[in-house]
Design a protein around this motif. Structure first.
Motif, short mmCIF file in Angstrom:
data_model
loop_
_atom_site.label_atom_id
_atom_site.label_comp_id
_atom_site.label_asym_id
_atom_site.label_seq_id
_atom_site.Cartn_x
_atom_site.Cartn_y
_atom_site.Cartn_z
N TRP A 42 0.84 -1.21 0.00
CA TRP A 42 0.00 0.00 0.00
C TRP A 42 0.87 1.25 0.00
CZ3 TRP A 42 0.16 3.41 4.22
CH2 TRP A 42 -0.65 4.56 4.06
N ASN A 43 1.95 1.23 0.76
CA ASN A 43 2.83 2.40 0.80
C ASN A 43 3.35 2.73 -0.60
OD1 ASN A 43 4.74 4.35 2.34
ND2 ASN A 43 6.15 3.12 1.11
N ALA A 44 3.76 1.71 -1.35
CA ALA A 44 4.24 1.94 -2.71
C ALA A 44 3.12 2.50 -3.58
CB ALA A 44 4.77 0.63 -3.30
N HIS A 45 1.92 2.00 -3.40
CA HIS A 45 0.76 2.48 -4.14
C HIS A 45 0.48 3.94 -3.80
CE1 HIS A 45 -3.29 2.66 -5.76
NE2 HIS A 45 -3.79 2.89 -4.55
N ALA A 46 0.52 4.29 -2.52
CA ALA A 46 0.27 5.67 -2.09
C ALA A 46 1.34 6.61 -2.65
CB ALA A 46 0.24 5.75 -0.57
N CYS A 47 2.60 6.16 -2.62
CA CYS A 47 3.69 6.98 -3.16
C CYS A 47 3.46 7.26 -4.65
CB CYS A 47 5.03 6.28 -2.98
SG CYS A 47 5.64 6.25 -1.27
N GLY A 48 3.03 6.22 -5.38
CA GLY A 48 2.78 6.40 -6.80
C GLY A 48 1.69 7.42 -7.07
N ALA A 49 0.68 7.47 -6.22
CA ALA A 49 -0.40 8.44 -6.39
C ALA A 49 0.03 9.85 -5.99
CB ALA A 49 -1.61 8.02 -5.56
N LEU A 50 1.05 9.94 -5.12
CA LEU A 50 1.52 11.25 -4.65
C LEU A 50 2.58 11.86 -5.56
CD1 LEU A 50 1.73 10.38 -0.86
CD2 LEU A 50 0.21 12.09 -1.87
N TYR A 51 3.30 11.04 -6.34
CA TYR A 51 4.36 11.54 -7.22
C TYR A 51 3.88 12.67 -8.14
CZ TYR A 51 7.56 7.71 -5.98
OH TYR A 51 8.39 6.85 -5.31
N PRO A 52 2.76 12.49 -8.87
CA PRO A 52 2.33 13.56 -9.77
C PRO A 52 2.01 14.86 -9.04
CG PRO A 52 1.18 11.51 -10.26
CD PRO A 52 1.88 11.31 -8.95
N LEU A 53 1.48 14.74 -7.84
CA LEU A 53 1.14 15.93 -7.05
C LEU A 53 2.39 16.68 -6.63
CD1 LEU A 53 -1.09 17.55 -5.74
CD2 LEU A 53 -1.09 15.95 -3.83
N ARG A 250 -7.68 9.18 -2.34
CA ARG A 250 -8.18 7.81 -2.27
C ARG A 250 -7.08 6.84 -1.89
NH1 ARG A 250 -10.17 7.81 -6.90
NH2 ARG A 250 -8.55 6.79 -8.09
N ALA A 251 -5.90 7.01 -2.50
CA ALA A 251 -4.78 6.10 -2.22
C ALA A 251 -4.34 6.19 -0.77
CB ALA A 251 -3.61 6.40 -3.15
N CYS A 252 -4.39 7.39 -0.21
CA CYS A 252 -3.93 7.59 1.16
C CYS A 252 -5.09 7.46 2.14
CB CYS A 252 -3.26 8.96 1.29
SG CYS A 252 -1.84 9.19 0.21
N SER A 253 -5.70 6.30 2.16
CA SER A 253 -6.87 6.09 3.00
C SER A 253 -6.83 4.72 3.66
CB SER A 253 -8.15 6.20 2.17
OG SER A 253 -8.24 5.13 1.23
N THR A 254 -7.57 4.59 4.72
CA THR A 254 -7.68 3.30 5.42
C THR A 254 -8.29 2.25 4.52
OG1 THR A 254 -7.92 4.43 7.55
CG2 THR A 254 -8.66 2.15 7.43
N GLU A 255 -9.27 2.67 3.69
CA GLU A 255 -9.92 1.72 2.79
C GLU A 255 -8.94 1.09 1.82
OE1 GLU A 255 -12.82 4.34 4.58
OE2 GLU A 255 -11.01 4.78 3.41
N GLU A 256 -7.97 1.87 1.34
CA GLU A 256 -6.98 1.32 0.42
C GLU A 256 -6.00 0.39 1.13
OE1 GLU A 256 -6.38 2.06 -3.51
OE2 GLU A 256 -8.21 1.34 -2.54
#
Length: 306
Positions: A42-53, A250-256
């Motif tokens: 999940w951490n890798a997934h969250a990082c990927g969603a944050l890179y563009p930002l 969405r990526a940085c959420s408990t649900e993810e």
């Protein structure tokens, strides 16, 4: 199936290492190795969603400052003695931020020339281009330029601040707005460095639980929104319209986290009406929802909002 993977001794003990994943065990309190690995992925997934930002923040700040100062001071506005600072006239020792900004442009110029030599096989004396140097600067360069040392009569701030920061100012005082912009940029620069060095994005002093980790990441997204809106509201709209902000939230959420731990419900879809209902819920809640369609061999999908 995730239950059949060899989490130990192969995945965790050998490929990742217990030392690196220990903090996930402490903060996320997984019930088993599958959930532990889920938090890690999940951490890798969250990082990927944050890179563009984070990339948008850096590029937007860089271009806002460079375009403004280029129009007023010339293409190579950082060269020579053009970029004056408050302590310049007094003959005091050059402050760290000023020296660091100066050195960063020297470093960027050298990197640009080195790339021209290696990529284009050019020799002899090479004249750097404006775009080439700017492209090699680091995020820290632009944070240093927001320092109060550049604020004063005849200096770049406050003269050009309203052109660089064209959003709504939280207060009317230029010095206060400059300080807030610098604090926001510095926070995001430090956070960006953690992301780009493949460190856990959620780690920080005081993050002790999963809820703390999620809250920390959501705060960073809010900080990015504030800085982008301060530079120009249209920057923020660009990310909103294209779904990048929603994806990051969405990526940085408990649900993810639960989804990567295989602890979410898989919705069985038998009709188009059920699929439409699930899609509407995904959009309303900004959640990734798992679905399974049985048509011959069962197929699993993730329904994502735009």
């Amino acid at each position: 199936m995730p239950y059949t993977l060899q989490y130990r001794p192969v995945l965790i003990d050998t490929l990742i290492s217990n030392a690196r994943i220990a903090s996930y065990q402490t903060v996320f309190s997984p019930a088993n190795d599958m959930e532990l690995m889920g938090a890690y992925l999940w951490n890798a997934h969250a990082c990927g969603a944050l890179y563009p930002l984070m990339g948008a923040v850096e590029i937007t700040l860089r271009n806002a400052i460079d375009q403004t100062l280029s129009a007023s001071m010339g293409t190579f506005w950082w060269a020579g003695n053009r970029l004056r600072h408050r302590s310049y006239a007094t003959g005091a020792i050059t402050p760290y931020e000023v020296q660091a900004a100066h050195d960063s442009f020297i470093k960027a110029t050298r990197k640009h020339i080195s790339e021209m030599r290696s990529r284009h096989r050019l020799r002899g004396h090479l004249k750097p281009s404006h775009a080439g140097v700017i492209g090699k600067t680091e995020f820290s360069t632009w944070v240093f330029l927001l320092d109060a040392e550049f604020m004063g009569r005849g200096l770049i701030w406050p003269r050009h601040l309203s052109t660089v920061l064209r959003g709504t100012w939280p207060v009317p005082q230029a010095a206060a707005v400059l300080g807030q912009a610098r604090d926001l940029a510095k926070t995001l620069r430090d956070f960006r460095n953690r992301l780009f060095h493949h460190e856990p994005a959620w780690k920080r002093y005081g993050v002790l639980t999963e809820a703390d980790a999620v809250r920390h990441l959501q705060e960073k997204i809010t900080t990015a929104e504030r800085l982008l809106a301060l530079i120009h509201p249209e920057n923020l709209r660009l990310l909103q319209v294209n779904g990048l902000l929603q994806s990051a939230r969405r990526a940085c959420s408990t649900e993810e986290i639960r989804r990567f731990q295989h602890r979410t419900r898989v919705h069985r879809i038998r009709t188009l009406g059920q699929l439409a209902t699930l899609a509407a819920r995904s959009n309303t809640e900004n959640r990734a929802l798992e679905a399974r369609i049985r048509r011959g061999r069962p197929q699993r999908f993730v329904v994502l909002p735009r």
